[in-house]
Enzyme design. Sequence first.
Site, PDB file in Angstrom:
ATOM      1  N   GLU A  67       0.685  -1.442   0.088  1.00 56.27           N
ATOM      2  CA  GLU A  67       0.073  -0.024  -0.064  1.00 56.27           C
ATOM      3  C   GLU A  67       0.799   1.397  -0.094  1.00 56.27           C
ATOM      4  O   GLU A  67       0.619   2.104  -0.725  1.00 56.27           O
ATOM      5  CB  GLU A  67      -0.987  -0.060   1.140  1.00 56.27           C
ATOM      6  N   GLY A  85      -5.801   5.517  -0.674  1.00 54.58           N
ATOM      7  CA  GLY A  85      -6.156   3.789  -1.207  1.00 54.58           C
ATOM      8  C   GLY A  85      -7.551   3.709  -0.862  1.00 54.58           C
ATOM      9  O   GLY A  85      -8.089   3.968   0.113  1.00 54.58           O
ATOM     10  N   HIS A  92      -0.501 -13.906  -1.043  1.00 55.01           N
ATOM     11  CA  HIS A  92       1.091 -14.299  -0.630  1.00 55.01           C
ATOM     12  C   HIS A  92       1.165 -15.780  -1.325  1.00 55.01           C
ATOM     13  O   HIS A  92       0.432 -16.660  -1.013  1.00 55.01           O
ATOM     14  CB  HIS A  92       0.892 -14.607   0.834  1.00 55.01           C
ATOM     15  N   VAL A  93       2.544 -15.850  -2.038  1.00 54.67           N
ATOM     16  CA  VAL A  93       2.734 -16.851  -2.739  1.00 54.67           C
ATOM     17  C   VAL A  93       4.068 -17.866  -2.124  1.00 54.67           C
ATOM     18  O   VAL A  93       3.989 -18.938  -2.532  1.00 54.67           O
ATOM     19  CB  VAL A  93       2.970 -16.756  -4.352  1.00 54.67           C
ATOM     20  N   ARG A 113     -10.353  10.076 -11.829  1.00 56.91           N
ATOM     21  CA  ARG A 113     -10.531  10.100 -10.520  1.00 56.91           C
ATOM     22  C   ARG A 113      -9.580   8.601  -9.528  1.00 56.91           C
ATOM     23  O   ARG A 113      -9.576   8.980  -8.766  1.00 56.91           O
ATOM     24  CB  ARG A 113     -12.159   9.818 -10.087  1.00 56.91           C
TER      25      ARG A 113
END
Length: 154
Positions: A67, A85, A92-93, A113
């Site tokens: 973020e 945000g 998550h890999v 926008r």
Amino acid sequence: MSLMEYSLEPPSDSIDLGALADRLEMRLVGVAVDHASDLRCVMTMPVAGNTQPFGLLHGGASAALAEQAGSVAAFIDHPGRRPAGVDLSIKHVSGAREGMVGGYVYQLAVSRRLATYRIEVRRVGDDLAAPGDIVATAQLTVVFTNPDTTTPRE
């Protein structure tokens, strides 16, 4: 079990997640605007101090890095505008136990926008231009709280 048997008190072996937020050591290490590849910026964060109890990079720390890096990219891409945000999704890999991870931000779409970015959280070494394995992938959408009034309405 009735409702009266539940306790709102945390168990004695709980983890202080507030301490995790206090320890995040994100720092901007470089900014790149490469219109050919859409790479916007790279931020790094140490794995040490940002782990969950089993020693792996905490998913919340990866999300915070994604973020923050995406928000910085939006701010750089759109000077004078204030991005906020509004949607973050992360997958998550793999895990990381040591070293540094970097958030590599790529622009996906932009309108008057909104802007949407893909962030790859990857293991990094000394060369940020040669990132390692993907730890997580995220997508961030920001809204501009002060839209550009010079652009015609859509």
